[in-house]
Write an enzyme that holds these catalytic residues in place. Sequence first.
Site, PDB file in Angstrom:
ATOM      1  N   GLY A  46       0.841  -1.193   0.000  1.00  0.00           N
ATOM      2  CA  GLY A  46       0.000   0.000   0.000  1.00  0.00           C
ATOM      3  C   GLY A  46       0.875   1.242   0.000  1.00  0.00           C
ATOM      4  O   GLY A  46       2.052   1.172   0.352  1.00  0.00           O
ATOM      5  N   GLN A  51       3.137   9.916   1.273  1.00  0.00           N
ATOM      6  CA  GLN A  51       4.443   9.239   1.372  1.00  0.00           C
ATOM      7  C   GLN A  51       5.375   9.597   0.209  1.00  0.00           C
ATOM      8  O   GLN A  51       6.572   9.360   0.279  1.00  0.00           O
ATOM      9  CB  GLN A  51       4.257   7.718   1.462  1.00  0.00           C
ATOM     10  N   CYS A  94       5.970   0.018   7.664  1.00  0.00           N
ATOM     11  CA  CYS A  94       5.611   1.197   6.871  1.00  0.00           C
ATOM     12  C   CYS A  94       6.833   1.625   6.078  1.00  0.00           C
ATOM     13  O   CYS A  94       7.939   1.706   6.628  1.00  0.00           O
ATOM     14  CB  CYS A  94       5.158   2.334   7.791  1.00  0.00           C
ATOM     15  N   LEU A  95       6.633   1.895   4.802  1.00  0.00           N
ATOM     16  CA  LEU A  95       7.751   2.300   3.945  1.00  0.00           C
ATOM     17  C   LEU A  95       8.355   3.625   4.420  1.00  0.00           C
ATOM     18  O   LEU A  95       9.519   3.904   4.097  1.00  0.00           O
ATOM     19  CB  LEU A  95       7.281   2.418   2.497  1.00  0.00           C
ATOM     20  N   HIS A 136      -4.394   1.297   7.808  1.00  0.00           N
ATOM     21  CA  HIS A 136      -3.048   1.890   7.872  1.00  0.00           C
ATOM     22  C   HIS A 136      -2.944   3.054   6.881  1.00  0.00           C
ATOM     23  O   HIS A 136      -2.441   4.131   7.227  1.00  0.00           O
ATOM     24  CB  HIS A 136      -2.027   0.780   7.572  1.00  0.00           C
ATOM     25  N   GLU A 137      -3.441   2.841   5.667  1.00  0.00           N
ATOM     26  CA  GLU A 137      -3.363   3.897   4.632  1.00  0.00           C
ATOM     27  C   GLU A 137      -4.282   5.073   4.971  1.00  0.00           C
ATOM     28  O   GLU A 137      -3.912   6.234   4.776  1.00  0.00           O
ATOM     29  CB  GLU A 137      -3.718   3.343   3.251  1.00  0.00           C
ATOM     30  N   HIS A 140      -2.635   7.430   7.250  1.00  0.00           N
ATOM     31  CA  HIS A 140      -1.674   8.341   6.592  1.00  0.00           C
ATOM     32  C   HIS A 140      -2.375   9.617   6.120  1.00  0.00           C
ATOM     33  O   HIS A 140      -1.799  10.698   6.174  1.00  0.00           O
ATOM     34  CB  HIS A 140      -1.029   7.662   5.378  1.00  0.00           C
TER      35      HIS A 140
HETATM   36  O1  GNR Z   1       4.023  -2.526   2.571  1.00  0.00           O
HETATM   37  C1  GNR Z   1       3.383  -2.388   3.612  1.00  0.00           C
HETATM   38  N1  GNR Z   1       3.061  -3.490   4.339  1.00  0.00           N
HETATM   39  C2  GNR Z   1       2.174  -3.473   5.401  1.00  0.00           C
HETATM   40  C3  GNR Z   1       2.112  -4.577   6.223  1.00  0.00           C
HETATM   41  C4  GNR Z   1       1.232  -4.620   7.281  1.00  0.00           C
HETATM   42  C5  GNR Z   1       0.387  -3.558   7.512  1.00  0.00           C
HETATM   43  C6  GNR Z   1       0.440  -2.442   6.704  1.00  0.00           C
HETATM   44  C7  GNR Z   1       1.322  -2.395   5.650  1.00  0.00           C
HETATM   45  S1  GNR Z   1       1.357  -0.999   4.624  1.00  0.00           S
HETATM   46  C8  GNR Z   1       3.016  -1.027   4.075  1.00  0.00           C
HETATM   47  C9  GNR Z   1       3.289   0.054   3.056  1.00  0.00           C
HETATM   48  C10 GNR Z   1       3.044   1.418   3.650  1.00  0.00           C
HETATM   49  O2  GNR Z   1       3.818   2.006   4.362  1.00  0.00           O
HETATM   50  N2  GNR Z   1       1.891   1.968   3.385  1.00  0.00           N
HETATM   51  O3  GNR Z   1       1.570   3.163   3.923  1.00  0.00           O
HETATM   52 NI    NI Z   2       2.680   3.319   5.783  1.00  0.00          NI
END
Ligand code: GNR
Ligand code: NI
Length: 172
Positions: A46, A51, A94-95, A136-137, A140
């Site tokens: 995601g 980001q 999270c990236l 999670h997204e 953000h």
């Molecule tokens: O790549 C991602 N893997 C992930 C694994 C578990 C819960 C959420 C994520 S999102 C993350 C990529 C990211 O930072 N998205 O904002």
């Molecule tokens: Ni993230």
Amino acid sequence: MTIREIITIPDPRLKQVSTPVETVDDDLRALMDDMVETMYAAPGIGLAAIQVGVAKRVIVMDLALEGDTPEPLYLVNPVIVPTSEEHAFYQEGCLSIPEVYEEVERSAECRISYLDYNGDEQVLDCTGLLATCAQHEMDHLEGILFIDHLSRLKRSMAIKKVAKLKRAAENA
Ligand code: GNR
Ligand code: NI
């Protein structure tokens, strides 16, 4: 399509609240194309526009397994509602917070309403990892990171870890 730079903590832009998109046009589709390419290259499942430094309410996701046909999802102005009382724990990363992985509790299921790549209204019911990733997204877009759901101690350890990694990269 271009791979864009993914910003990492403590970049203050990650705390910004993103603004709604007015129209899904070719400029926005170009951003979404870049986001998907950037997400695949990372690799991640995601990515939120903030980001890559763009404070717009845009998310891309793809949970297809490596080697399978890609199934990118493009979500513009998403609105999320929990659809279950149940909660689930997943180990998240999270990236924008490299090399930190911690368990986070979220709703087990949710429904997202959004505009798709063509600006058409869609509804997506999410369970499992997709539900976790979607929440999670969505965070953000509000300037919230998964480490904000952790204890203060774990959060400060995560922030220090990323700072240390950055120093090591600079001195390499
Ligand atoms: O790549 C991602 N893997 C992930 C694994 C578990 C819960 C959420 C994520 S999102 C993350 C990529 C990211 O930072 N998205 O904002
Ligand atoms: Ni993230």
